[in-house]
Design a protein around this motif. Structure first.
Motif, PDB file in Angstrom:
ATOM      1  N   TYR A  71     -14.520 -12.866 -23.498  1.00 10.42           N
ATOM      2  CA  TYR A  71     -14.647 -12.533 -25.034  1.00 10.42           C
ATOM      3  C   TYR A  71     -13.914 -11.204 -25.554  1.00 10.42           C
ATOM      4  N   TYR A  97     -15.138  -9.300 -27.619  1.00 12.83           N
ATOM      5  CA  TYR A  97     -16.120  -8.293 -27.656  1.00 12.83           C
ATOM      6  C   TYR A  97     -17.459  -8.734 -27.076  1.00 12.83           C
ATOM      7  N   GLN A 155     -19.932 -10.968 -28.378  1.00 14.41           N
ATOM      8  CA  GLN A 155     -19.823 -12.266 -28.920  1.00 14.41           C
ATOM      9  C   GLN A 155     -20.356 -13.180 -27.816  1.00 14.41           C
ATOM     10  N   TYR A 168     -18.085  -5.560 -33.277  1.00 16.32           N
ATOM     11  CA  TYR A 168     -16.972  -6.502 -33.362  1.00 16.32           C
ATOM     12  C   TYR A 168     -15.681  -5.587 -33.605  1.00 16.32           C
TER      13      TYR A 168
END
Length: 338
Positions: free
Chosen positions: A48, A50, A53, A96
């Motif tokens: 991912y 971040y 996520q 994010y």
């Protein structure tokens, strides 16, 4: 006749929908009574962008590889780099965005912040592989680890003291099924610590994470300070019978209620996993995709992955773990265990 047909239709509909309704009511299941799904090496950037996520996708397990750097006295997260951070964790002020490659504490803060923003989510198991193990001689032992975790995860933690209550050992509490319900653990994270790959291959390291942390838990309880502990020690590796018999020190065996091993070894190897369920122990099955017949480790069909989770649930897994990062209808699954 119409009335009979109508009653028959209603009865059939009830029979079809009742199991679905019961399956959907998973918040009343105790932690020991449910099977959920996790993502292997959730912290890597190819998993991912971040870490949050992975939580958005529905994963019930976040895995972090942690290195203790005795030179800088910091806990770092990376797959292979022992001297720096290489991960998708970011300062928790923006889950994010911002600079990635943050510390273990920042990864924990990301999870805590995400849970605070999703108070009905969880619990989330945080699987911590201590790549090098602890180094108590250089000020990076279990007590420093716990102080660091507490500072970054705070009241989002479900800790050993929360399970043990008035029982003498974690084993006593688990066998009494003293685990809370899943809904009681909304917004919580549960840390599991396992020995690291480098630690296990180091011939000079004769005190591995599992033994060291279980001994530490036992000693904290004796001192009346078990509340300081932030994690559960896990027995690593699939074995027949009670795998805790591998520990020569019998006094630490009751301090293991987490078990972690390869799904294929458990299921294809014919291990009786009902023992874990009967004693209400927490069982993590990794590499779910490799159970025969093997399916794709990253992108199986939704049906294949769903069927595999159901299979592992029937074999008493608490968590089925794989690399199914994008299967956002599979990762949130919560099934009755067994």
């Amino acid at each position: 006749m119409r009335l009979v047909r109508a009653l028959g239709f209603l009865l059939a509909a009830a029979l079809l929908t009742a199991p679905q309704a019961m399956a959907a009511d998973t918040g009343t299941l105790k932690l020991s009574e449910a099977t959920t799904v996790g993502v292997h090496n959730t912290y890597t950037k190819d998993a991912y962008s971040y870490l949050a996520q992975g939580l958005d996708a529905g994963s019930s397990l976040i895995e972090l590889d942690v290195w203790d750097n005795i030179l800088t006295k910091t806990w770092q997260v990376s797959h292979e780099n022992p001297l720096g951070n290489d991960n998708n964790c970011v300062p928790a002020s923006n889950l994010y965005g911002g600079n990635r490659d943050q510390s273990f504490g920042t990864c924990l803060a990301d999870i805590r912040t995400w849970l605070a923003a999703h108070p009905s989510a969880g619990p989330v198991v945080v699987k911590v592989e201590l790549k090098l193990g602890f180094d108590d001689r250089d000020g990076m032992g279990p007590d420093e680890f716990d102080a660091y975790v507490q500072a970054n995860a705070g009241n989002a933690l479900f800790k050993p003291a929360d399970l043990i209550g008035s029982y003498s050992t974690l084993d006593d509490a688990a066998r009494a099924n003293a685990w809370p319900t899943r809904s009681a653990l909304d917004g919580k994270m549960i840390l599991e610590v396992i020995p690291g790959t480098v630690e296990q291959s180091n011939p000079t390291d004769t005190l591995h994470t599992d033994v060291e942390y279980a001994t530490y838990l036992k000693n904290l309880k004796a001192a009346g300070t078990l509340a300081n502990a932030t994690a559960f020690a896990s027995v690593l590796g699939a074995k027949s019978g009670d795998p805790r018999t591998q520990y020569a020190d019998t006094s630490i065996r009751p301090w293991f209620v987490f078990f972690d091993g390869d799904a294929g070894a458990y299921i294809d190897g014919g291990i009786d996993t009902s023992w874990y369920d009967a004693n209400h122990y927490f069982l993590i099955m990794t590499d779910a995709q490799n159970v025969s017949p093997a399916i794709d480790g990253t992108n199986p069909t939704v049906q294949q992955a769903t069927d595999r989770v159901h299979l592992l649930a029937s074999h008493h897994a608490s968590i089925a773990s794989a690399d199914w990062r994008t299967l956002t209808t599979v990762l949130p699954l919560v099934l009755p265990r067994g």
